[in-house]
Design a protein around this motif. Sequence first.
Motif, PDB file in Angstrom:
ATOM      1  N   HIS A  38      92.541 -27.632  30.332  1.00 19.97           N
ATOM      2  CA  HIS A  38      93.278 -28.729  30.000  1.00 19.97           C
ATOM      3  C   HIS A  38      94.316 -28.021  28.884  1.00 19.97           C
ATOM      4  CE1 HIS A  38      91.424 -31.588  32.089  1.00 19.97           C
ATOM      5  NE2 HIS A  38      90.213 -31.278  31.570  1.00 19.97           N
ATOM      6  N   PRO A  39      95.084 -28.431  28.104  1.00 15.97           N
ATOM      7  CA  PRO A  39      95.979 -27.987  27.221  1.00 15.97           C
ATOM      8  C   PRO A  39      95.260 -27.479  25.754  1.00 15.97           C
ATOM      9  CG  PRO A  39      97.138 -29.785  27.983  1.00 15.97           C
ATOM     10  CD  PRO A  39      95.760 -29.899  28.680  1.00 15.97           C
ATOM     11  N   THR A  40      94.148 -27.956  25.548  1.00 14.94           N
ATOM     12  CA  THR A  40      93.663 -27.803  24.182  1.00 14.94           C
ATOM     13  C   THR A  40      92.471 -26.708  24.744  1.00 14.94           C
ATOM     14  OG1 THR A  40      92.103 -29.583  24.599  1.00 14.94           O
ATOM     15  CG2 THR A  40      94.018 -29.915  23.135  1.00 14.94           C
ATOM     16  N   GLY A  41      92.506 -26.264  25.812  1.00 19.37           N
ATOM     17  CA  GLY A  41      91.413 -25.359  26.136  1.00 19.37           C
ATOM     18  C   GLY A  41      90.109 -25.829  26.586  1.00 19.37           C
ATOM     19  N   SER A  42      89.906 -27.039  26.584  1.00 19.35           N
ATOM     20  CA  SER A  42      88.607 -27.505  27.228  1.00 19.35           C
ATOM     21  C   SER A  42      88.650 -27.653  28.772  1.00 19.35           C
ATOM     22  CB  SER A  42      88.044 -29.076  26.754  1.00 19.35           C
ATOM     23  OG  SER A  42      89.228 -29.899  27.247  1.00 19.35           O
ATOM     24  N   VAL A  43      87.677 -27.893  29.406  1.00 16.14           N
ATOM     25  CA  VAL A  43      87.820 -27.354  30.921  1.00 16.14           C
ATOM     26  C   VAL A  43      86.986 -28.360  31.874  1.00 16.14           C
ATOM     27  CG1 VAL A  43      87.118 -25.843  32.718  1.00 16.14           C
ATOM     28  CG2 VAL A  43      87.810 -24.999  30.613  1.00 16.14           C
ATOM     29  N   THR A  44      87.675 -28.952  32.891  1.00 18.87           N
ATOM     30  CA  THR A  44      87.065 -29.714  33.841  1.00 18.87           C
ATOM     31  C   THR A  44      86.846 -29.229  35.399  1.00 18.87           C
ATOM     32  OG1 THR A  44      87.814 -31.809  32.737  1.00 18.87           O
ATOM     33  CG2 THR A  44      86.898 -32.150  34.806  1.00 18.87           C
ATOM     34  N   VAL A  45      85.533 -29.273  35.438  1.00 22.26           N
ATOM     35  CA  VAL A  45      85.370 -28.482  36.870  1.00 22.26           C
ATOM     36  C   VAL A  45      85.046 -29.562  37.790  1.00 22.26           C
ATOM     37  CG1 VAL A  45      83.685 -26.854  38.173  1.00 22.26           C
ATOM     38  CG2 VAL A  45      84.464 -26.490  35.703  1.00 22.26           C
ATOM     39  N   PHE A  46      85.728 -29.318  39.170  1.00 17.33           N
ATOM     40  CA  PHE A  46      85.415 -30.163  40.147  1.00 17.33           C
ATOM     41  C   PHE A  46      84.771 -29.441  41.368  1.00 17.33           C
ATOM     42  CE2 PHE A  46      89.070 -31.510  37.958  1.00 17.33           C
ATOM     43  CZ  PHE A  46      88.929 -32.835  37.686  1.00 17.33           C
ATOM     44  N   THR A  47      83.531 -29.640  41.588  1.00 17.57           N
ATOM     45  CA  THR A  47      82.501 -28.737  42.494  1.00 17.57           C
ATOM     46  C   THR A  47      82.279 -29.818  43.684  1.00 17.57           C
ATOM     47  OG1 THR A  47      80.502 -27.725  42.819  1.00 17.57           O
ATOM     48  CG2 THR A  47      80.608 -29.511  41.225  1.00 17.57           C
ATOM     49  N   GLN A  81      69.060 -31.877  39.736  1.00 20.61           N
ATOM     50  CA  GLN A  81      69.201 -30.141  39.451  1.00 20.61           C
ATOM     51  C   GLN A  81      69.719 -29.784  38.324  1.00 20.61           C
ATOM     52  OE1 GLN A  81      70.077 -31.757  42.099  1.00 20.61           O
ATOM     53  NE2 GLN A  81      68.972 -31.167  44.003  1.00 20.61           N
ATOM     54  N   GLY A  82      70.530 -30.597  37.578  1.00 17.95           N
ATOM     55  CA  GLY A  82      71.285 -30.293  36.314  1.00 17.95           C
ATOM     56  C   GLY A  82      72.280 -29.499  36.547  1.00 17.95           C
ATOM     57  N   HIS A  83      73.148 -29.646  37.358  1.00 17.83           N
ATOM     58  CA  HIS A  83      74.352 -28.815  37.679  1.00 17.83           C
ATOM     59  C   HIS A  83      75.399 -29.032  36.359  1.00 17.83           C
ATOM     60  CE1 HIS A  83      73.957 -29.072  42.139  1.00 17.83           C
ATOM     61  NE2 HIS A  83      72.935 -28.418  41.755  1.00 17.83           N
ATOM     62  N   GLU A  84      75.377 -30.441  35.863  1.00 19.53           N
ATOM     63  CA  GLU A  84      76.346 -30.511  34.703  1.00 19.53           C
ATOM     64  C   GLU A  84      76.021 -29.558  33.672  1.00 19.53           C
ATOM     65  OE1 GLU A  84      76.810 -34.638  33.593  1.00 19.53           O
ATOM     66  OE2 GLU A  84      75.992 -35.027  35.777  1.00 19.53           O
ATOM     67  N   THR A  85      74.966 -28.977  33.495  1.00 24.94           N
ATOM     68  CA  THR A  85      74.380 -27.937  32.371  1.00 24.94           C
ATOM     69  C   THR A  85      74.742 -26.606  32.874  1.00 24.94           C
ATOM     70  OG1 THR A  85      72.831 -29.541  31.787  1.00 24.94           O
ATOM     71  CG2 THR A  85      72.760 -27.341  31.018  1.00 24.94           C
ATOM     72  N   THR A  86      74.299 -26.070  34.152  1.00 23.62           N
ATOM     73  CA  THR A  86      74.018 -24.818  34.411  1.00 23.62           C
ATOM     74  C   THR A  86      75.614 -24.528  34.956  1.00 23.62           C
ATOM     75  OG1 THR A  86      73.165 -25.496  36.792  1.00 23.62           O
ATOM     76  CG2 THR A  86      71.651 -24.642  35.234  1.00 23.62           C
ATOM     77  N   PHE A  87      76.258 -25.267  35.703  1.00 20.15           N
ATOM     78  CA  PHE A  87      77.623 -24.999  36.147  1.00 20.15           C
ATOM     79  C   PHE A  87      78.436 -24.956  34.804  1.00 20.15           C
ATOM     80  CE2 PHE A  87      77.693 -26.345  40.739  1.00 20.15           C
ATOM     81  CZ  PHE A  87      76.691 -25.837  40.907  1.00 20.15           C
ATOM     82  N   ALA A  88      78.137 -25.566  33.725  1.00 19.12           N
ATOM     83  CA  ALA A  88      78.914 -25.486  32.516  1.00 19.12           C
ATOM     84  C   ALA A  88      78.744 -24.205  32.049  1.00 19.12           C
ATOM     85  CB  ALA A  88      78.759 -26.758  31.576  1.00 19.12           C
ATOM     86  N   GLN A  89      77.338 -23.950  31.926  1.00 16.04           N
ATOM     87  CA  GLN A  89      77.061 -22.447  31.478  1.00 16.04           C
ATOM     88  C   GLN A  89      77.842 -21.501  31.945  1.00 16.04           C
ATOM     89  OE1 GLN A  89      72.339 -23.639  31.135  1.00 16.04           O
ATOM     90  NE2 GLN A  89      72.544 -21.702  30.357  1.00 16.04           N
ATOM     91  N   VAL A  90      78.099 -21.384  33.444  1.00 23.29           N
ATOM     92  CA  VAL A  90      78.592 -20.262  34.141  1.00 23.29           C
ATOM     93  C   VAL A  90      80.120 -20.357  33.609  1.00 23.29           C
ATOM     94  CG1 VAL A  90      79.569 -19.720  36.359  1.00 23.29           C
ATOM     95  CG2 VAL A  90      77.156 -20.477  36.066  1.00 23.29           C
ATOM     96  N   VAL A  91      80.689 -21.468  33.417  1.00 20.79           N
ATOM     97  CA  VAL A  91      82.199 -21.557  33.086  1.00 20.79           C
ATOM     98  C   VAL A  91      82.291 -21.197  31.542  1.00 20.79           C
ATOM     99  CG1 VAL A  91      84.134 -23.052  32.852  1.00 20.79           C
ATOM    100  CG2 VAL A  91      82.594 -23.289  35.037  1.00 20.79           C
ATOM    101  N   ALA A  92      81.499 -21.488  30.690  1.00 15.64           N
ATOM    102  CA  ALA A  92      81.556 -21.260  29.288  1.00 15.64           C
ATOM    103  C   ALA A  92      81.315 -19.854  28.978  1.00 15.64           C
ATOM    104  CB  ALA A  92      80.709 -22.100  28.555  1.00 15.64           C
ATOM    105  N   ALA A  93      80.556 -19.357  29.673  1.00 13.22           N
ATOM    106  CA  ALA A  93      80.257 -17.719  29.795  1.00 13.22           C
ATOM    107  C   ALA A  93      81.325 -16.931  30.169  1.00 13.22           C
ATOM    108  CB  ALA A  93      79.015 -17.172  30.675  1.00 13.22           C
ATOM    109  N   GLU A 150      79.608 -27.317  25.596  1.00 15.96           N
ATOM    110  CA  GLU A 150      80.059 -28.745  25.323  1.00 15.96           C
ATOM    111  C   GLU A 150      81.568 -29.028  25.842  1.00 15.96           C
ATOM    112  OE1 GLU A 150      77.726 -26.706  23.322  1.00 15.96           O
ATOM    113  OE2 GLU A 150      79.069 -27.111  21.852  1.00 15.96           O
ATOM    114  N   ASN A 151      82.281 -27.556  25.807  1.00 13.85           N
ATOM    115  CA  ASN A 151      83.913 -27.929  26.196  1.00 13.85           C
ATOM    116  C   ASN A 151      84.002 -28.144  27.580  1.00 13.85           C
ATOM    117  OD1 ASN A 151      84.014 -27.909  23.364  1.00 13.85           O
ATOM    118  ND2 ASN A 151      85.655 -26.151  23.470  1.00 13.85           N
ATOM    119  N   VAL A 152      82.990 -27.965  28.489  1.00 11.15           N
ATOM    120  CA  VAL A 152      83.237 -27.846  29.886  1.00 11.15           C
ATOM    121  C   VAL A 152      82.517 -29.208  30.514  1.00 11.15           C
ATOM    122  CG1 VAL A 152      82.627 -26.653  32.058  1.00 11.15           C
ATOM    123  CG2 VAL A 152      83.028 -25.406  29.751  1.00 11.15           C
ATOM    124  N   ASP A 153      83.319 -29.832  31.186  1.00 11.92           N
ATOM    125  CA  ASP A 153      82.638 -31.138  31.995  1.00 11.92           C
ATOM    126  C   ASP A 153      82.607 -30.717  33.617  1.00 11.92           C
ATOM    127  OD1 ASP A 153      81.666 -32.557  29.823  1.00 11.92           O
ATOM    128  OD2 ASP A 153      83.173 -34.195  30.023  1.00 11.92           O
TER     129      ASP A 153
END
Length: 794
Positions: free
Chosen positions: A498-507, A514-526, A533-536
Amino acid sequence: MGASDFAKLPHIGEAVRRKEDYRFLTGGGQYTDDIRLDGQLYAAFVRSPHGHAVVKSIDTAAAAAAPGVEGVFTGADVAADKIAGLPCGWLITSTDGTPMKEPPHPVLAQGKVRYVGDHVAMVVARSLEQARNAAEMVEVDYEVLPVVTQVAEAAAGQGVALHDEAPDNHCYKWALGDKAAVDAAFAKAAHVTRLDLVNNRLVPNAIEPRSAIGSYHRATDEYTLYVANQNPHVERLLMTAFVMGLPEHKVRVIAPDVGGGFGSKIYLYAEDVALTWASRKLGGRPVKWTADRSESFVSDAHGRDHVSHAEMAMDDQGHFLALRVHTHAALGAYLSTFATAVPTILYGTLLAGQYKTPQIYVEVDAWFTNTAPVDAYRGAGRPEATYLLERLVSRCGWELGLGQDEIRRRNLIDKWPYQTPVALQYDTGDYLACLSRAQQLADVVGFAARRAASEARGMRRGMGYSSYIEACGLAPSNIAGALGARAGLFECGEVRVHPTGSVTVFTGSHSHGQGHETTFAQVVAARLGIPVENVDIVHGDTGRVPFGMGTYGSRSISVGGAAIMRALDKIETKAKKIAAHLLEASDADIEFSGGNFTVKGTDKSIPFAQVALTAYVPHNYPLDKLEPGLNETAFYDPTNFTYPAGTYICEVEIDPATGVTRVDRFTAVDDFGTIINPMIVEGQVQGGIAQGIGQALLEQCVYDPASGQLLTASFSDYAMPRADDMPQLQLDTVCTPCLHNPLGTKGCGEAGAIGSPPAVINAVLDALAPLGVKEFDMPATPLRVWEAIRSAQV
Ligand code: MCN
C-alpha cells in the motif's frame, strides 16, 4: 534470495505471538455459522438410516405442507436439473491397465443408498427447527439390502454389490516397485519378518462441524457459497466445472474462519452443491446448513481403514534387503475428492521410510464398503505407511535380538539425495542426528531403572521407537498429473504494497488453525524489513485471492510461502528500480537490506515506505520505463516434495490387572528445515501427537458388520484424546534446510500424527512382550490390552 540468507533474516525463527488469536480469544472470529444473510433459510438433510437399501419411493407431501417449509428436494429434482455427481480428483490406473471404477456419487440419492448418513432429500424452511421437523415427515420406502462394511469382508467377497459399475466392490489394484527383484531378494534372505496389521478407521472431528450457506444473486446471476473448507478455489472448480456446469467466474466461494479441518474439509461435499443449487431454486434466498455432531460422525469423510500384510527380508546382520507389502484399503461407499490418492500415491511411495531398503514392492486393493467415504485425515496415507513400516522394523529388531535403535541405525539412509525404490527422491536430512538426539532427550539410559521401578509396583513398562519420514507439499504438478492427479499442485500469492508501506498478502493457502496470519506475515516482514504488524494476510476467498490450491499435505509454508517469496522477489526488483530513480543511481547498484534501499558503497539510502509512496504518487518516477503501483502476483510449482523426518520415542506404563495404558513419556525430535515460528511449530507437533496418541490408545470408528449402523456415532462411543491422556512432551528439532524451496522449510502440520502411533504401539508391545503378547492392533484400550494379556497366557 537463497534459503540460507533467508533463514538469517529478523523474525525468522522468532516465536511471534499469533496475530489471529486476539480475534479468536475475544469471540471476534467469524465462522460460517456466524454469518446471517438477509432472508436466510435453513436446510435439513434426510439421511439414510440404512447401510444399503433401494429407495423405492419418497413421499414429500407432508413435509412440503409443514409450517415454514419453502422447498423439499430429492434426487429426482437434482437429476431433472442435470446436476452431475461429485467428481474424484485422482485417477488411479489398475495393474492391468484399466482405469479405476468410478461409480456416480450423486448429490442426492438416485434410487439407492449406500451408507448410513447417505443424502436422500433436503428440506428447506424458514427456521432450523421447521426444517428439521419437516425432514422427519419425509416418508422414504426402503428395501433394505445386505451390507459389507469391513474391508476384509469386501475383499473376501460377500455377494453384496454396492455399485453396478463395480460388481465385486473392487475399485482398483495398484502396485509400485519391482516385484521380480523383491522376490529374488526374499529368496536369498537370511531372515524374514512378517506382520499382519490393521490401521483403525478414524473420524476427524474438527471442533467446528461442517457448515455452508449457498446464495444466488438474481440480479447478477452469480452465486456465493460460504463454506467451512480448506480449499475454496478447488471447491469452486469442482463445483462449477464438474457438477453444476456453471462458468467459474459466476461463483464466489468464501471459506471464512474455519475451526479445524484435519483433512475432512478439503473436499467438495454433496451438501455444498445442494445448498448452492437450492438457493437458485428458491429465488435467490440464501440456504444455510450446519452439521450437528452426530451428522458429522456419519457424513464427514473418515480416515485410515487399512488391513495389511508386510514382510521384510534381511541378511544375517539385520540389513534390509527387500520389503513386500499388500494392503486392502477401504474407500467407503463413494469416491471422495482425494480418496483414491491416499492409499496409493501418498502411501506406497512412503514405504522406504528412513531406510536403505534396496527393493520394495507394494500392492494395494481398494474396495467400496457400506460406510461413509474414506479420504485424507491428518497425514493421509503417510501415517498408514509409517505405522506399517515402523511396527515392522521394531519387530525385525526383536526377532533378531537387536534393540529398536540398533535395527534402525543399521539401516538408516546416510547420504542425500537418496533415490528410493518407490519413486521419491529425498533431497536432504540427518536421520541419525534425530535418532541420537531423541535417545538423549528420552533418557534411554535411565529406562531400565524406570522399568524396574514400575515392575516393583506390579506394572509393566515399555519403550517404543518410530523413525518416520513424510512427503509434504505435494509436487510437482506435471509429475502429479502423470500419477493421476486431475488438478495442479502449485500455489499462488499476491503481495499488495500500500502507499504507506503496509502490505496485504493474498494467498491461496487456507489457515484453519495453523497460524498463517502470523507466519506468512513473518516471512513478508522479514523480506521487506517492516514490522510484522504491518502485514495482513487474506485467504479463503475466491473473490479476493487470485487463485489457490488450498491447505493440506502440510504444503502451506513450503508451497504457499514460496509463492509469496516469488511475489516478493518481483516486488524487490521493481522497488529497486524506483529507488534507483530516487537515488539517481543505476538499478544494479541498489542494495536492499533491513528495509532500506542503499546505493552500494555509499550512505545514500531511502526506506521501503518512501519507495512504496513513490509507486503510488509517481511525481518523481520513471513513468516512461515503469508502471506505477507496487503489487505483484506469483505462482510457484515446487520441483519436489519436502521431506520432514524425525524419531519419536514413547514410554508407556500398563497396569496388567486392568489393561489401562498410560503414556508416561513422549519425546519427538523432528527436522522441519528452517523454522519460521518455533512456537507455532511446537503447537502443530503437539496437536499431531495428541491425534496420534488418540489413534493409538482410544479412537476407533466401528460399523456393525450385520446392519451397517455406525456404532460409534457420538462422543459417548468414540473416545477422543483429552488433556489428561497426554504426557508432558519432550520436543526438539534438528535442521537440514530443504534444498529446493526459497525458504528452506519442510512441512510440520502432520508429522506428529504420522510419527506417533507406531511409537506408542511399539512401546505397548515392548511392555507386554514378557507376558507373551506378540500381536496387537490399535487402539490400546484397556479392554483390548487386558484381552491380549489374557489370551497370551492361555
Ligand atoms: N511452519 C513454520 N516452519 C516450518 C514449517 C511450518 O513456522 N518449517 C508453520 C507454518 O508457517 C504454518 C504452520 O507451521 O503456520 C503449519 O505449516 P505447514 O506444515 O506448511 O502445514 P499447513 O499450514 O499446510 O497445514 C496443513 C496441516 C495439515 S495437512 C493438517 S491435516 C492439519 C495441520 O496442518 N490440520 C490442522 N494442522 C492443523 N492445525 C489445526 N489447528 N487445525 C487443523 O485442522
